[in-house]
Motif scaffolding. Sequence first.
Motif: not given
Length: 278
Positions: A14, A20, A51-52, A54, A157-159, A161-162, A193
Amino acid sequence: MTEKPLKIMYFSPIAGDEAHDAIFADMARDNKLPGTEVHVTSLPASEGGFTHIEFRSYEAMVTRGIVRAARAAAREGFDAFAIGCFYDTALHDAREVSGDMIVTAPCVASCEIAASLSNRFGVIVGRRKWVHQMQSTVHEHGHRDRLAGFYHVELGVNEFQADHAETGRRLIEAGRKAVEEDFAEALILGCTMEVGFYQEVERRLGVPVIDPSIAALKRAEYAAILKRQCGWKPSRKWSCEAPSEEEMARFGGFDDGEAFGTRVIVPADEAGPARRAA
């Protein structure tokens, strides 16, 4: 004479950024052996702002970048290269052009480790979308009969670490179903992640929980040690045959431009809190 450090590259397919890179540099710092140098790298901007990956279409777009990165890492003298995606994107493709460098990835590494710790394991994944492809990958790696099932938490994927509290809650809930209803004896977290969550899930559920980013790093490191100590290098026979240098040069595209975007180096003599306390 002091033996030179092992050199491992952890490559995220990515577009990396400071946040990251810090996550995976800390992972490497806390888990590598003394004497191992780790480079955390990512795709260059020329390969897109992913950024992913998927979706299979995204994987197709970044495969060229992974192949080029593996080839560049081999030329830089790395002992091993880990592809940082649980789909094991371009694993076989990258191996073809890696020379004597070991290439591994999170799914194959995690399954090997889980199989050494248990007879049956479950895989906790982000979204139901991922299951079909990941199941095919687990089966391809020879673990069909060990797989208890896939358990999705409906996070992309982006969620992960939120909101750490919510992510942890969902992982434990999914893991409990795998262990208590389907009798999984070990769990794999099916996204790189998800780094940083395995210890709490393990503590709550009482079974081994494999963090795939750590698994990929450690499997790469172990393979590099075996190559150095035992002389076990990757095969280049039959299905593992590499393309010729002459043909790759004639076709073009394998060595053009920058192979890496961001890069963070964790030196061989540097260790994080977990390693220093051990």
